[in-house]
Design an enzyme around this catalytic site. Structure first.
Site, PDB file in Angstrom:
ATOM      1  N   ARG A 247      42.204 -84.461 -40.333  1.00  0.00           N
ATOM      2  CA  ARG A 247      42.263 -83.148 -39.693  1.00  0.00           C
ATOM      3  C   ARG A 247      42.544 -82.098 -40.758  1.00  0.00           C
ATOM      4  O   ARG A 247      43.356 -82.319 -41.672  1.00  0.00           O
ATOM      5  CB  ARG A 247      43.369 -83.112 -38.619  1.00  0.00           C
ATOM      6  N   GLU A 275      37.858 -75.306 -37.753  1.00  0.00           N
ATOM      7  CA  GLU A 275      36.849 -76.361 -37.795  1.00  0.00           C
ATOM      8  C   GLU A 275      35.631 -75.944 -38.613  1.00  0.00           C
ATOM      9  O   GLU A 275      35.064 -76.758 -39.345  1.00  0.00           O
ATOM     10  CB  GLU A 275      36.436 -76.724 -36.361  1.00  0.00           C
ATOM     11  N   HIS A 294      32.052 -82.279 -40.565  1.00  0.00           N
ATOM     12  CA  HIS A 294      32.733 -83.194 -39.630  1.00  0.00           C
ATOM     13  C   HIS A 294      31.765 -84.269 -39.125  1.00  0.00           C
ATOM     14  O   HIS A 294      31.580 -84.460 -37.921  1.00  0.00           O
ATOM     15  CB  HIS A 294      33.343 -82.417 -38.460  1.00  0.00           C
TER      16      HIS A 294
END
Length: 336
Positions: A247, A275, A294
């Site tokens: 994360r 993100e 990601h």
């Protein structure tokens, strides 16, 4: 014998390959799949009709929030299986409190993350990205050939694993055939347990100082926010690589970018905070950063593992067998 009624809830555009035809047929064999088209909302007539019968709810990315409203709409509900990783932000505490079993497919999602990390470790050890950039830029080998004599490569390199999570443990297992020295920081693991995993238990400062490659696999909790800060980054060896597939919030990104801009260390970054970095972020431009959007977790065909694992858990539950990946509310607090 009545077959358990199964309802799906996820966003099809985000879950392609999670429930291929073979998995849908299997679900309809182990239970009674009420509708192969997943619910995307719980507030329309179709949702109310399906949920009124649902005994098993299989959720995925983009699923509506499974909270108190669902307890009212689905009075027969006995099991929620999340065909993805974390159920944080998907399943409310009231579902656990109501005695409804909850499971997830995070173990299936861990497989591609660990594989991605292994590849990143091996490439980082050989400075593959630097070789690639110089070779492409020069179109000859005048600069890359001398680099082969530097102290690079993966033989007896020290790899530091931060967090003996399900992904961290899979990475450790994948590293075993190689000639790495594996260091582990995890306050929940003692020295004997670390040895059993094939690692050496160390404190975080020691890991940052000794590792040639540092790979982050800790959960994102209030207590772990920015656990890798400027002081920890300052301990890293010149030429070391930091890998983050966990994360973004685990790392103080301002501090990371500051040290990356000096060129002293490299980074493989699959997750950021936020993100998606702003378009002005230096993550996009620095030559010593390998940035991906990601993708370490399940993408494309890898997502089929998620649906298969969810079906496995549903079948075990229907047969009255213990589920392998059941969650408790207390256990949820310490997951990613």
């Amino acid at each position: 014998m009545n077959r358990a009624a199964i309802v799906l809830a996820m966003q099809p555009s985000r879950t392609e390959h999670v429930l291929p035809e073979a998995v849908l047929r299997r679900l309809d064999g182990i239970g009674r799949l009420l509708d192969a088209e997943p619910l995307q909302h719980f507030d329309d007539e179709r949702a109310r009709r399906l949920l009124s019968e649902a005994e098993i709810l299989i959720t995925g990315w983009g699923a509506p929030y499974v909270g108190r409203e669902v307890l009212t709409l689905a009075p027969k509900l006995k099991l929620v299986v999340h065909a993805a990783g974390t159920v944080k932000g998907i399943v409310d505490a009231c579902i656990f409190d109501a005695g409804i079993a909850v499971s997830h497919a995070a173990e299936a999602n861990a497989v591609p993350v660990a594989e991605f990390t292994l590849a990143a470790i091996i490439f980082a050890g050989k400075h593959v990205f630097r070789f690639r950039d110089l070779y492409v830029a020069d179109r000859h080998r005048d600069r890359t050939h001398p680099m082969q004599h530097e102290a690079i490569g993966n033989y007896r390199r020290a790899v530091g694993i931060i967090g003996a999570s399900r992904i961290g443990r899979r990475v450790i297992e994948l590293l075993k055939p190689f000639d790495f020295q594996v260091l582990l920081f995890d306050p929940t693991v003692d020295a004997e347990q670390a040895r059993a995993l094939g690692t050496e238990k160390v404190e975080l400062d020691d890991l940052m100082r000794r590792s040639d490659i540092v790979s982050v696999h800790a959960p994102s909790l209030p207590s772990t926010r920015h656990m890798i800060d400027a002081s920890k980054l300052a301990l890293m060896k010149d030429g070391a690589t930091l890998i983050n597939t966990a994360r973004g919030a685990l790392i103080d990104e301002d501090a990371l970018l500051a040290v990356l801009k000096t060129g002293r260390i490299d980074a493989v970054i699959d997750v950021t905070d936020p993100e998606i970095p702003g378009p002005e972020s230096a993550f996009y431009d620095l030559s010593n950063v390998f940035l991906t959007p990601h993708i370490a977790g399940a993408v494309g065909l890898e997502r089929s593992r998620l649906g298969e694992m969810a079906a496995d858990e549903a079948e075990r539950f229907i047969k009255g067998e213990p589920m392998l990946y059941g969650l408790t509310l207390e256990g949820l607090e310490n997951t990613a």
